[in-house]
Design a protein around this motif. Structure first.
Motif, PDB file in Angstrom:
ATOM      1  N   ASP A 246      10.784   2.458 -15.412  1.00 34.95           N
ATOM      2  CA  ASP A 246       9.171   2.280 -14.678  1.00 34.95           C
ATOM      3  C   ASP A 246       9.508   3.111 -13.635  1.00 34.95           C
ATOM      4  OD1 ASP A 246       7.964   1.716 -16.594  1.00 34.95           O
ATOM      5  OD2 ASP A 246       8.965  -0.612 -16.271  1.00 34.95           O
ATOM      6  N   SER A 247       8.239   4.445 -12.917  1.00 40.39           N
ATOM      7  CA  SER A 247       8.245   4.443 -11.250  1.00 40.39           C
ATOM      8  C   SER A 247       7.792   2.935 -10.599  1.00 40.39           C
ATOM      9  CB  SER A 247       7.170   5.282 -11.387  1.00 40.39           C
ATOM     10  OG  SER A 247       7.329   6.168 -10.007  1.00 40.39           O
ATOM     11  N   LYS A 248       7.935   2.804 -10.142  1.00 38.13           N
ATOM     12  CA  LYS A 248       8.180   1.795  -8.626  1.00 38.13           C
ATOM     13  C   LYS A 248       7.096   2.231  -7.895  1.00 38.13           C
ATOM     14  CE  LYS A 248      12.357   0.673  -6.253  1.00 38.13           C
ATOM     15  NZ  LYS A 248      13.012   0.741  -4.974  1.00 38.13           N
ATOM     16  N   GLU A 249       6.039   3.062  -8.495  1.00 36.72           N
ATOM     17  CA  GLU A 249       4.668   3.285  -8.303  1.00 36.72           C
ATOM     18  C   GLU A 249       3.902   4.682  -8.848  1.00 36.72           C
ATOM     19  OE1 GLU A 249       4.138   4.766  -3.741  1.00 36.72           O
ATOM     20  OE2 GLU A 249       5.574   3.789  -3.161  1.00 36.72           O
ATOM     21  N   ASN A 250       2.491   4.027  -9.441  1.00 34.44           N
ATOM     22  CA  ASN A 250       1.886   5.482  -9.877  1.00 34.44           C
ATOM     23  C   ASN A 250       1.649   6.844  -8.878  1.00 34.44           C
ATOM     24  OD1 ASN A 250       1.972   3.227 -11.168  1.00 34.44           O
ATOM     25  ND2 ASN A 250      -0.360   2.777 -11.696  1.00 34.44           N
ATOM     26  N   MET A 251       2.194   7.524  -9.545  1.00 36.78           N
ATOM     27  CA  MET A 251       1.500   8.608  -9.346  1.00 36.78           C
ATOM     28  C   MET A 251       0.723  10.085  -9.879  1.00 36.78           C
ATOM     29  SD  MET A 251       5.216   9.732  -7.330  1.00 36.78           S
ATOM     30  CE  MET A 251       6.217   8.328  -6.886  1.00 36.78           C
ATOM     31  N   THR A 252       0.051  10.855  -9.619  1.00 38.24           N
ATOM     32  CA  THR A 252      -0.107  11.315 -10.124  1.00 38.24           C
ATOM     33  C   THR A 252       0.727  12.647 -11.029  1.00 38.24           C
ATOM     34  OG1 THR A 252      -0.822  13.183  -9.100  1.00 38.24           O
ATOM     35  CG2 THR A 252      -2.591  11.416  -9.823  1.00 38.24           C
ATOM     36  N   LEU A 253       0.677  12.727 -12.216  1.00 39.56           N
ATOM     37  CA  LEU A 253       1.363  14.216 -12.730  1.00 39.56           C
ATOM     38  C   LEU A 253       1.904  15.052 -11.603  1.00 39.56           C
ATOM     39  CD1 LEU A 253       3.856  15.847 -14.878  1.00 39.56           C
ATOM     40  CD2 LEU A 253       1.587  16.566 -15.830  1.00 39.56           C
ATOM     41  N   GLY A 254       0.895  15.877 -10.816  1.00 38.12           N
ATOM     42  CA  GLY A 254       1.504  16.469  -9.734  1.00 38.12           C
ATOM     43  C   GLY A 254       2.178  15.788  -8.887  1.00 38.12           C
ATOM     44  N   PHE A 256       3.515  13.667  -8.944  1.00 35.83           N
ATOM     45  CA  PHE A 256       5.731  13.354  -9.307  1.00 35.83           C
ATOM     46  C   PHE A 256       6.147  14.142  -9.888  1.00 35.83           C
ATOM     47  CE2 PHE A 256       8.233  11.715 -12.589  1.00 35.83           C
ATOM     48  CZ  PHE A 256       8.928  10.757 -12.127  1.00 35.83           C
ATOM     49  N   ALA A 257       5.300  15.482  -9.942  1.00 31.48           N
ATOM     50  CA  ALA A 257       6.381  17.054 -10.101  1.00 31.48           C
ATOM     51  C   ALA A 257       7.052  16.696  -8.776  1.00 31.48           C
ATOM     52  CB  ALA A 257       5.479  17.819 -11.155  1.00 31.48           C
ATOM     53  N   GLY A 273       0.714  19.394 -19.254  1.00 28.15           N
ATOM     54  CA  GLY A 273      -0.443  18.438 -19.073  1.00 28.15           C
ATOM     55  C   GLY A 273      -0.639  18.106 -17.627  1.00 28.15           C
ATOM     56  N   SER A 274      -2.269  16.940 -17.986  1.00 27.35           N
ATOM     57  CA  SER A 274      -3.215  17.368 -16.800  1.00 27.35           C
ATOM     58  C   SER A 274      -2.016  16.835 -15.603  1.00 27.35           C
ATOM     59  CB  SER A 274      -3.883  16.225 -17.425  1.00 27.35           C
ATOM     60  OG  SER A 274      -4.981  16.731 -15.388  1.00 27.35           O
ATOM     61  N   PRO A 275      -2.382  17.856 -14.411  1.00 26.43           N
ATOM     62  CA  PRO A 275      -1.986  17.254 -12.629  1.00 26.43           C
ATOM     63  C   PRO A 275      -2.383  15.820 -12.302  1.00 26.43           C
ATOM     64  CG  PRO A 275      -1.841  19.393 -12.850  1.00 26.43           C
ATOM     65  CD  PRO A 275      -3.137  19.043 -13.868  1.00 26.43           C
ATOM     66  N   ASN A 276      -3.104  15.484 -13.124  1.00 24.41           N
ATOM     67  CA  ASN A 276      -4.417  14.062 -12.438  1.00 24.41           C
ATOM     68  C   ASN A 276      -3.708  12.956 -13.502  1.00 24.41           C
ATOM     69  OD1 ASN A 276      -5.708  15.818 -10.222  1.00 24.41           O
ATOM     70  ND2 ASN A 276      -7.048  16.914 -12.020  1.00 24.41           N
ATOM     71  N   LEU A 324       5.256  16.702 -19.906  1.00 33.87           N
ATOM     72  CA  LEU A 324       6.642  16.876 -19.786  1.00 33.87           C
ATOM     73  C   LEU A 324       7.075  17.473 -18.897  1.00 33.87           C
ATOM     74  CD1 LEU A 324       7.008  19.099 -22.501  1.00 33.87           C
ATOM     75  CD2 LEU A 324       7.510  16.779 -22.276  1.00 33.87           C
ATOM     76  N   ILE A 325       7.707  17.303 -17.618  1.00 29.78           N
ATOM     77  CA  ILE A 325       8.464  18.090 -16.467  1.00 29.78           C
ATOM     78  C   ILE A 325       9.700  18.536 -16.433  1.00 29.78           C
ATOM     79  CG2 ILE A 325       9.553  18.031 -13.844  1.00 29.78           C
ATOM     80  CD1 ILE A 325       7.619  15.070 -13.603  1.00 29.78           C
ATOM     81  N   ASP A 326       9.662  19.890 -16.994  1.00 32.42           N
ATOM     82  CA  ASP A 326      10.678  21.014 -17.305  1.00 32.42           C
ATOM     83  C   ASP A 326      11.767  21.569 -15.951  1.00 32.42           C
ATOM     84  OD1 ASP A 326      13.370  23.185 -18.422  1.00 32.42           O
ATOM     85  OD2 ASP A 326      11.652  23.895 -19.209  1.00 32.42           O
TER      86      ASP A 326
END
Length: 366
Positions: A246-254, A256-257, A273-276, A324-326
């Motif tokens: 689990d991430s410590k904080e919730n973030m959007t994909l954008g 977090f990337a 995936g959606s950056p949001n 996904l994050i490549d």
């Protein structure tokens, strides 16, 4: 320090038996009896890395990617791989590789990425192996029960979950008759002896069984030690490829990337995936891990961080609704050099550890 002793220390942390069957790991080139003074750690042994090893006068190169993976039919100087082999042997440089076992082992690549990203509640993504467990039963005179019990615990027996030195002890009467050619600790030849003894029971994993038995026998006073070994159906320590947490904080994909880029110190990455989309549960598979998309999806991951994602795999992830994050093969594995070097520096004496200066990523983003 002898190469065989360095290998033993390294494999205590990153055991060879964790690797996939198709992998080619361990000592690839070299003499296990050779004395080692300098070690160069690199992601892989390219010709540039081999030249670096020669220039820095090292005795051993430790890599993540197997130096030899596909079969060779000939070794000649007019091929890149053949020329590397020629140079290594000519300069008496050994090569050792630790690949999928380093990915799977605890405190390997995937755990390091989780630590760098400060993920919590870490679990294995895909279980590949569990330690086989054994019960050890030994009969000891009362005078030596503490000594034998301590030897069992110090050698690693008796670990159950977060508890150590676990044993069960039952007192009883042991009988035996010393025969000719014996040198009994208790009793005399030809006479039946009755001795107050304790039956000590404990468990240990297969990989330490022989050492535990050896230490137990060394601590035991009897000339002939009576003990039993039982194979158990209980599973021991579990191992597997990839991690999820689990991430410590919730973030959007954008967001977090960008966080992944900063933490892994990489210049570029790709997202699917959606950056949001909000990211909370994160799966990690270093190197080429897009085959784990379904594992990550089934464990309700919001995103899988890996490398080498192909077009159709990206489409499949979109259909499943997992991001996904490549980070690239190189980007997700270059930290091998630091992880392996830190472990070697902490556990080897009188051996110089050198981190390779060669940047081997074959891709250039323009």
């Amino acid at each position: 320090m002898l190469l065989k002793d360095i290998i033993k220390i390294f494999e205590n942390k990153y055991p060879k038996n964790l690797a996939y069957d198709w992998d080619n790991i361990g000592l690839i080139i070299g003499d296990s009896q050779r004395d080692i003074r300098k070690i160069l750690v690199a992601l892989e042994a390219t010709e540039e890395v081999v030249d670096e090893a020669i220039e820095k006068d090292v005795d051993l190169v430790i890599t993540h990617h197997p130096f030899l993976f596909k079969g060779l039919k000939r070794v000649t100087k007019d091929t890149p791989k053949g020329n590397c082999i020629y140079k290594l042997i000519k300069n008496d440089i050994a090569v050792y590789s630790s690949h999928t076992n380093f990915d799977i082992a605890y405190d390997g690549l995937n755990d390091e990425i989780c630590s760098m990203l400060e993920l919590e509640n870490i679990k294995i993504l895909d279980k590949t192996k569990a330690d086989k467990m054994y019960k050890i039963v030994v009969y000891v005179p009362l005078s030596h029960e503490d000594k034998v019990r301590e030897a069992l615990g110090l050698s690693g027996a008796g670990h159950i979950g977060n508890y150590s030195n676990c044993t069960f002890n039952t007192k009883g009467i042991g009988t035996f008759m010393p025969l000719e050619n014996t040198n009994p600790y208790i009793g005399s030849k030809g006479n039946l002896e009755k001795v107050q003894e304790v039956r000590i029971e404990t468990i240990c994993s297969e990989n330490i069984l022989s050492n535990v038995i050896s230490k137990m026998i060394d601590a035991h006073p009897y000339e002939e030690v009576a003990y039993d070994i039982y194979e158990l159906r209980n599973e021991g320590m579990k191992y597997g490829l990839g991690r999820i947490g689990d991430s410590k904080e919730n973030m959007t994909l954008g967001v977090f990337a960008q966080y992944v880029k900063e933490k892994l110190d990489i210049s570029d990455l790709r997202i699917v995936g959606s950056p949001n989309k909000e990211i909370k549960k994160v799966a990690v598979v270093s190197g080429s891990g897009s085959s784990m998309i379904h594992n990550a999806y089934s464990m309700k991951a919001d995103v899988l961080i890996t490398g080498d994602v192909k077009y159709h795999e990206a489409q499949e992830a979109l259909e499943l609704g997992i991001c996904l994050i490549d980070a690239g093969h190189f980007g997700s594995e270059k930290i091998f050099v630091d992880i392996a070097s830190r472990y070697l520096e902490a556990n080897l004496k009188n051996v110089e550890i050198i981190r390779s200066d060669i940047y081997i990523n074959p891709f250039v983003t323009i």
